[in-house]
Design an enzyme around this catalytic site. Structure first.
Site, PDB file in Angstrom:
ATOM      1  N   HIS A   7       0.821  -1.212   0.000  1.00  0.00           N
ATOM      2  CA  HIS A   7       0.000   0.000   0.000  1.00  0.00           C
ATOM      3  C   HIS A   7       0.855   1.262   0.000  1.00  0.00           C
ATOM      4  O   HIS A   7       0.357   2.348   0.294  1.00  0.00           O
ATOM      5  CB  HIS A   7      -0.908   0.011   1.228  1.00  0.00           C
ATOM      6  CG  HIS A   7      -1.716  -1.229   1.406  1.00  0.00           C
ATOM      7  ND1 HIS A   7      -2.578  -1.688   0.437  1.00  0.00           N
ATOM      8  CD2 HIS A   7      -1.783  -2.121   2.423  1.00  0.00           C
ATOM      9  CE1 HIS A   7      -3.151  -2.807   0.860  1.00  0.00           C
ATOM     10  NE2 HIS A   7      -2.674  -3.098   2.054  1.00  0.00           N
ATOM     11  N   HIS A  64      -7.096  -4.475  -0.724  1.00  0.00           N
ATOM     12  CA  HIS A  64      -6.471  -5.771  -0.970  1.00  0.00           C
ATOM     13  C   HIS A  64      -7.165  -6.493  -2.109  1.00  0.00           C
ATOM     14  O   HIS A  64      -6.916  -7.677  -2.343  1.00  0.00           O
ATOM     15  CB  HIS A  64      -6.526  -6.650   0.280  1.00  0.00           C
ATOM     16  CG  HIS A  64      -6.004  -6.004   1.514  1.00  0.00           C
ATOM     17  ND1 HIS A  64      -6.818  -5.343   2.391  1.00  0.00           N
ATOM     18  CD2 HIS A  64      -4.742  -5.911   1.991  1.00  0.00           C
ATOM     19  CE1 HIS A  64      -6.083  -4.864   3.383  1.00  0.00           C
ATOM     20  NE2 HIS A  64      -4.824  -5.184   3.162  1.00  0.00           N
TER      21      HIS A  64
END
Length: 331
Positions: A57, A219
């Protein structure tokens, strides 16, 4: 799979090694266990801030370690929560004697592992508070969560709480401000393509070329629905309206508008989304007082974007404006 990697199993370690070299004036990467801390250690008398989560991320969270944001961050494997053995030393590394605030995204693994590390730290004499970020309005429960997910709004929590800590707030005050941000920030995202986790070697989900996932998680978790691809203005409305409705924004209110890229979307397209989102807010009589556009909370190379809106008041606006100097965010 085409990626600029050596051994996919070492993707996180190799990336952190380069990150440490590039930003040696700001951060130090510790190994066995792995965590990232500010150069020079904790600031005596200042509340420490710690966050963390699975890698993939970036620049969240390690890129936000520095003056005005985090004191330490704990990266897990790609899309995998960090373990307590890394979180615990990060909590101690951030402790300058005024207590530590743990900022945790609402994913089951993150919550469980941070909770255990906080218990261990408290048993060793530390004073730790926790704030849970759950800004995603897309779904109530998802693949990795009970309740709403923590997504791009995490940046707002880390920035504003970090400023409060830098200005000398005590642990109770910094925790109150962080919770105030959580209570007033909402996000929603869209995926145009899937991402590829290095050690898996293939797309994390199947998404036909003529479809997009509205309400995607960072995700690749399922969102609200799949729809046919549409022009940017239509897509932006699909993201902005649920966010604004959930916040119950009223005419005359001021907000921060944050358009975030998922990793594979160029800035030029993010500004198209920003322009439409701003016009939609203005049509509601809402003033966009502060803005941020860029890829800050990503999902590897996923193409897509998210829209985050934070309701502002004088306190939050001043703390957002306060100086910050990290690898990924600075003014």
């Amino acid at each position: 799979m085409k990626k600029l990697l050596n051994d996919p199993e070492n993707a996180v370690a190799d990336s952190l090694a380069g990150f440490a070299l590039a930003h040696a004036d700001l951060v130090q990467v510790h190994h066995d266990p792995t965590y990232v801390a500010r150069v020079g250690g904790a600031t005596t008398g200042k509340v420490g801030l710690v966050s963390g989560g699975g890698s993939g991320h970036e620049p969240l969270h390690c890129g936000f370690v520095g003056d005005g944001m985090l004191d330490a961050a704990v990266p897990g494997a790609v899309f995998t929560s960090p373990t307590p053995d890394g979180i615990l030393p990060a909590l101690h590394a951030a402790d300058g004697g005024a207590g530590v605030l743990a900022i945790v995204k609402n994913y089951t693994g993150d919550v469980l592992n941070f909770d255990l590390a906080v218990e261990l730290a408290e048993a060793e004499g530390a004073r730790v508070a926790t704030v849970l970020v759950n800004d995603d309005v897309a779904v109530e429960n998802s693949t990795f969560t009970a309740g709403r997910r923590g997504v791009a709004g995490t940046l707002c929590v880390e920035k504003i709480a970090g400023a409060a800590a830098m200005q000398g707030g005590d642990l109770d005050d910094v925790t109150r401000i962080a919770q105030h941000v959580v209570d007033n920030v909402r996000s929603m995202g869209v995926a145009l393509t899937a991402c590829t986790v290095p050690h898996v070697g293939g797309p994390s989900f199947d998404l036909p070329d003529d479809q997009m996932e509205i309400g995607i998680g960072i995700h690749g978790e399922p969102g609200r629905r799949r729809v046919r691809t549409a022009p940017a203005d239509e897509v932006t409305r699909m993201l902005l309206d649920p966010v604004a409705d959930d916040l119950e924004l009223s005419r005359g209110e001021r907000v921060l508008l944050f358009v975030n890229g998922m990793g594979g979307t160029p800035a030029s397209e993010l500004y198209v989304v920003y322009g439409r989102a701003r016009r939609l807010l203005e049509q509601r009589g809402v003033t966009v007082a502060r803005s941020l556009v860029g890829s800050y909370v990503t999902s590897l190379e996923m193409q897509g974007a998210s829209v985050t809106v934070l309701r502002l008041d004088d306190e939050l606006e001043a703390l957002w404006d306060a100086p910050v100097h990290t690898a990924a965010l600075r003014w």
